[in-house]
Design an enzyme around this catalytic site. Sequence first.
Site, PDB file in Angstrom:
ATOM      1  N   PHE A 162      12.621 -35.499  51.414  1.00  0.00           N
ATOM      2  CA  PHE A 162      11.809 -35.153  50.276  1.00  0.00           C
ATOM      3  C   PHE A 162      12.062 -36.768  49.676  1.00  0.00           C
ATOM      4  O   PHE A 162      13.149 -37.256  49.447  1.00  0.00           O
ATOM      5  CB  PHE A 162      12.350 -34.522  48.754  1.00  0.00           C
ATOM      6  CG  PHE A 162      11.794 -33.654  48.245  1.00  0.00           C
ATOM      7  CD1 PHE A 162      10.856 -33.932  47.495  1.00  0.00           C
ATOM      8  CD2 PHE A 162      12.693 -34.536  46.700  1.00  0.00           C
ATOM      9  CE1 PHE A 162      10.076 -33.573  46.631  1.00  0.00           C
ATOM     10  CE2 PHE A 162      11.808 -34.430  45.502  1.00  0.00           C
ATOM     11  CZ  PHE A 162      11.193 -33.531  45.270  1.00  0.00           C
ATOM     12  N   LYS A 170       4.207 -44.509  50.397  1.00  0.00           N
ATOM     13  CA  LYS A 170       4.660 -45.946  50.789  1.00  0.00           C
ATOM     14  C   LYS A 170       6.193 -46.130  52.011  1.00  0.00           C
ATOM     15  O   LYS A 170       6.100 -47.223  51.723  1.00  0.00           O
ATOM     16  CB  LYS A 170       5.467 -46.934  49.779  1.00  0.00           C
ATOM     17  CG  LYS A 170       4.279 -46.547  48.477  1.00  0.00           C
ATOM     18  CD  LYS A 170       5.011 -46.576  46.918  1.00  0.00           C
ATOM     19  CE  LYS A 170       4.113 -45.954  45.540  1.00  0.00           C
ATOM     20  NZ  LYS A 170       3.281 -45.656  45.830  1.00  0.00           N
ATOM     21  N   GLY A 171       5.922 -45.401  53.096  1.00  0.00           N
ATOM     22  CA  GLY A 171       6.360 -45.578  54.431  1.00  0.00           C
ATOM     23  C   GLY A 171       7.896 -45.321  53.752  1.00  0.00           C
ATOM     24  O   GLY A 171       8.545 -45.111  55.077  1.00  0.00           O
ATOM     25  N   TYR A 207       3.202 -36.636  60.648  1.00  0.00           N
ATOM     26  CA  TYR A 207       3.975 -35.655  62.052  1.00  0.00           C
ATOM     27  C   TYR A 207       3.841 -36.327  63.440  1.00  0.00           C
ATOM     28  O   TYR A 207       4.046 -36.633  64.731  1.00  0.00           O
ATOM     29  CB  TYR A 207       4.775 -34.468  61.610  1.00  0.00           C
ATOM     30  CG  TYR A 207       5.425 -34.276  60.637  1.00  0.00           C
ATOM     31  CD1 TYR A 207       6.191 -35.639  59.981  1.00  0.00           C
ATOM     32  CD2 TYR A 207       5.468 -33.438  59.545  1.00  0.00           C
ATOM     33  CE1 TYR A 207       6.935 -35.660  59.137  1.00  0.00           C
ATOM     34  CE2 TYR A 207       6.295 -32.869  58.972  1.00  0.00           C
ATOM     35  CZ  TYR A 207       7.123 -33.907  58.699  1.00  0.00           C
ATOM     36  OH  TYR A 207       7.677 -33.297  57.174  1.00  0.00           O
TER      37      TYR A 207
END
Lengths: 236, 236
Positions: A162, A170-171, A207
Amino acid sequence: MAAAAPPPPPVPAPTTLPNPTPTGHPLFARVRLADPSDVPHIHKLILQLAVFEHLTHLVSATEDSLSSTFFTSPPFHSFTIFVLEVSPNPFLPTLLHPPSQPPFSPITRTLTLDLPIDDPEKETFRSVNSDGFDVVVAGFVLFFPNYSTFLGKPGFYVEDLFVRDCYRSKGLGKMLLSAVAAQAVKMGYGRVEWVVLDWNVKAIKFYEEMGAKVLEEWRICRLTGEALQAYGNAAN
Amino acid sequence: MAAAAPPPPPVPAPTTLPNPTPTGHPLFARVRLADPSDVPHIHKLILQLAVFEHLTHLVSATEDSLSSTFFTSPPFHSFTIFVLEVSPNPFLPTLLHPPSQPPFSPITRTLTLDLPIDDPEKETFRSVNSDGFDVVVAGFVLFFPNYSTFLGKPGFYVEDLFVRDCYRSKGLGKMLLSAVAAQAVKMGYGRVEWVVLDWNVKAIKFYEEMGAKVLEEWRICRLTGEALQAYGNAAN
């Protein structure tokens, strides 16, 4: 085919030089092992995750229940939490969370943002021991060992990942998940697994792009509450 | 409505008495903690499970890889295996597997079958230390702790549950799963979870009848092999 291509035309001399000093706003990010002082923040993050997943009716965790079940084993051998912290200032490892836990060296990254982030919950999530250093907790990942009998070796299962709303895209989620994957590789583990809601197409795409496979055929079965009690009691 | 029904007619005296001594064949079943001497049997059971799931191409486990990753922690705190044994004779706890591991007392059941079971793999799966007692390994369950952040407490995840073909449909799978549920209840854990293939409707029906919920919305994501290596290395 690229090797047979004609040579490129001569490059014209630039009329303006590229700006050597980027004008973006730096954001320093750090992934470190959680410790008991992080539990109040972790509890609040769990509640925010439940809101995001539309599952608040399932939450009964309290700070006490978390405190009594975390940190009972060495990190990576049972339930393990990485906390993600961010700051507009570089991290000073010797001043913040000085007990550098030997099994894990914190991972740091520096992002450059177009605009500074306006964090409406900055005070709520201010890091413990961060006085004067403007460090806030932005997210967490909770994971623990699982086992593949087919591979004959352990892996990690990621129960929760989370990042707070204002720090998304933002990675930073990738930074947390990469930290778990790196630890798995370091320990010679065979897999990292987690689950995703089938309506969360944005997450599924993310993913899949990182190389994960979504197992379409498998369904999770859960025995809990009164059914668990009844079934468990019937065994004796 | 049942309370308002007329009284039943008088029961006529039976002309033949019911048979007081059932003529079935007893099968004694026992669930106990596995120990290192069980690894060869467990390895063979894993291979049979892979055949059943049409997933033999995914199996790379060897006896050595299992031996080096099992039994590294006390039972129930990490990867834990219950072995199911059966015998036509009652179990003598003091003679078979004498080290009665303190954290778990074996669970026994006696089944009565219409016909004795013809086990074509009896010699392959004869229990260690069972000389003269006709005990065979019929199945196993492998499980380990997982964690629910919503409940704020641990549970158990069942990675594998397997009963050999000739012993199926006799309640032995239920006996293994009940043993895990009972252990979860005993430890105050909140859930027992596992996964099922969506085409295995027989298993799904069985799990739902025992009170488990099948979570239709969740999908498992798996990062393994080269993708795991690449992703993990990128974190450092």
